[in-house]
Design a protein around this motif. Structure first.
Motif, short mmCIF file in Angstrom:
data_model
loop_
_atom_site.label_atom_id
_atom_site.label_comp_id
_atom_site.label_asym_id
_atom_site.label_seq_id
_atom_site.Cartn_x
_atom_site.Cartn_y
_atom_site.Cartn_z
N ALA A 189 7.40 8.20 2.62
CA ALA A 189 6.05 8.54 2.18
C ALA A 189 6.09 9.03 0.73
O ALA A 189 7.00 9.76 0.34
CB ALA A 189 5.46 9.61 3.08
N THR A 190 5.11 8.60 -0.05
CA THR A 190 5.00 9.11 -1.42
C THR A 190 3.76 10.00 -1.57
O THR A 190 3.58 10.66 -2.57
CB THR A 190 4.90 7.95 -2.44
N ALA A 236 7.97 12.54 -3.17
CA ALA A 236 6.63 12.57 -2.58
C ALA A 236 5.73 13.49 -3.39
O ALA A 236 6.18 14.42 -4.03
CB ALA A 236 6.70 13.04 -1.14
N LYS A 237 4.45 13.20 -3.32
CA LYS A 237 3.48 14.01 -4.03
C LYS A 237 2.59 14.71 -3.00
O LYS A 237 2.05 14.04 -2.11
CB LYS A 237 2.63 13.08 -4.89
N ALA A 263 0.85 -1.20 0.00
CA ALA A 263 0.00 0.00 0.00
C ALA A 263 0.88 1.25 0.00
O ALA A 263 1.93 1.27 0.64
CB ALA A 263 -0.89 -0.01 1.23
N PRO A 264 0.48 2.29 -0.76
CA PRO A 264 1.27 3.52 -0.75
C PRO A 264 1.34 4.12 0.66
O PRO A 264 0.40 3.99 1.44
CB PRO A 264 0.50 4.46 -1.68
N ILE A 265 2.45 4.76 0.95
CA ILE A 265 2.65 5.30 2.29
C ILE A 265 2.28 6.78 2.34
O ILE A 265 2.73 7.57 1.51
CB ILE A 265 4.12 5.10 2.74
N GLN A 278 -7.33 5.79 5.30
CA GLN A 278 -6.51 4.96 6.21
C GLN A 278 -6.57 3.46 5.91
O GLN A 278 -5.66 2.73 6.29
CB GLN A 278 -6.84 5.25 7.67
N ARG A 279 -7.61 3.02 5.20
CA ARG A 279 -7.67 1.58 4.92
C ARG A 279 -6.97 1.20 3.62
O ARG A 279 -6.58 0.06 3.42
CB ARG A 279 -9.12 1.10 4.85
N SER A 280 -6.82 2.17 2.73
CA SER A 280 -6.20 1.84 1.43
C SER A 280 -4.72 2.21 1.40
O SER A 280 -4.04 1.95 0.41
CB SER A 280 -6.95 2.56 0.31
N HIS A 281 -4.25 2.89 2.44
CA HIS A 281 -2.85 3.32 2.47
C HIS A 281 -2.22 2.89 3.80
O HIS A 281 -2.91 2.63 4.76
CB HIS A 281 -2.75 4.85 2.37
N ARG A 282 -0.90 2.90 3.80
CA ARG A 282 -0.20 2.74 5.07
C ARG A 282 0.01 4.15 5.58
O ARG A 282 0.81 4.90 5.03
CB ARG A 282 1.14 2.03 4.79
#
Ligand code: TRP
Length: 339
Positions: free
Chosen positions: A149-150, A184-185, A8-10, A37-41
């Protein structure tokens, strides 16, 4: 360890604990944090060390607000089972990274950062800028990269800081001749900054014009009654202006019934809708939004040890992650590693 897929993306976001959070934070980032919060770390950093960069003479304010901000997170639904909440000043790897990164940034570049320039002006620092303040974008680059983090959800004022972060990332990667750190974006919310209730500037913790997530029914009512509308709208039958009318800006941000708001705008423009009726609707909308947050917050604040535990555990997890990055960086920069 929070549940999440390894790939998962951070996300990293954070707040300076200079006061409790308000509705501007809610629409700006808190809502997104709960949604993502559920689709990412996701890591959320309580940036107390950064808070000191312009509150060095008032550390008490920063210390007191650490728990307040943590309560706000939990009350809106940031869930420690999915999101790691951590305390910046307890993560020493961040300071070590900052010190390394400072070698890859010039003073001229620091002074050119538009966010910093702006803040120097509004805070009236002149040339007496605390060095820590001038360098906080570098420390923030350390925060972001330490977690790899990205995705960094922030207000639009923080975009130049993410740009500066990426310059540092590229500089380090070039030095290491490989991709040690990811770029990071910045993710900026579509809805612009929520205005203050008097319509002058943005909602701010420091200016007494904010509606807090802990606001009582009475405080919500008082704030809404003080809200700027259209000074030319004297009689109910007069046509009124919707643009720049703070009550409508808030209805757009918070009223789930978009069609009803469109109808209200039409009748306000046409004449026939009074400010009092309009404000009653907003008061109701805000009351519906804030009541469950306020109640959950009150309940949590009766168990401060549990809140501190959340922060302690999140900080422990984060210590492992950030320390790992620090070690990778030492190696990538070719430092002498003592086994
Ligand atoms: N500068 C951010 C603010 O004032 C807070 C912050 C500190 C932050 N470190 C961060 C935000 C890392 C995003 C990522 O609101």
């Amino acid at each position: 360890m929070p549940h999440c897929e390894n790939f998962a993306p951070i996300i990293l976001t954070g707040d300076r604990p200079t006061g409790p959070l308000h509705l501007g934070h809610y629409v700006g980032t808190l809502k997104n944090r709960v949604a993502m919060q559920r689709s990412h770390r996701q890591f959320v950093l309580i940036a107390d060390a950064q808070g000191l960069t312009d509150n060095a003479d008032n550390p008490d304010r920063i210390r007191r607000n650490v728990i307040e901000v943590c309560l706000d997170y939990l009350a809106v639904g940031v869930d420690p089972a999915y999101t790691t909440i951590c305390l910046q000043s307890s993560l020493s790897a961040l300071n070590e990274l900052t010190l390394f990164y400072l070698n890859y940034v010039t003073v001229a570049r620091l002074e050119r950062n538009p966010t910093i320039k702006d803040e120097i002006r509004t805070r009236g620092f002149g040339r007496d800028i605390p060095a820590g303040f001038l360098c906080y974008p570098v420390a923030q680059a350390a925060d972001i990269t330490a977690f790899k983090a990205t995705v960094v959800p922030v207000g639009d004022d923080q975009v130049p800081i993410i740009e500066q972060t990426n310059e540092i990332v590229r500089r380090i990667n070039r030095q290491a001749a490989r991709e040690v750190l990811p770029e990071a974006k910045a993710v900026v919310p579509k809805i612009g900054r929520l205005p203050s209730i008097d319509g002058e500037g943005k909602m701010s913790k420091s200016q007494g014009n904010a509606i807090y997530l802990s606001a009582s029914r009475h405080e919500i009512g008082t704030a809404v009654r003080r809200m700027y509308t259209d000074p030319g709208h004297l009689r109910i039958s007069d046509p009124g202006k919707v643009e720049g009318n703070v009550v409508f800006t808030y209805l757009d941000a918070f009223d789930p019934d978009v069609d009803a708001v469109a109808d209200l705008k039409a009748s306000y423009r046409h004449g026939g809708l009074g400010d009092i009726a309009l404000k009653q609707r907003l008061e109701q909308v805000l009351e519906t939004l804030i009541t469950p947050i306020r109640e959950r917050r009150a309940e949590l604040s009766r168990r401060p040890d549990d809140v501190i535990d959340v922060l302690r555990q999140g900080t422990q997890t984060s210590r492992i992650v950030t320390q790992q990055t620090l070690e990778e960086l030492r190696e990538a920069l070719g430092l002498f590693i003592l086994a």
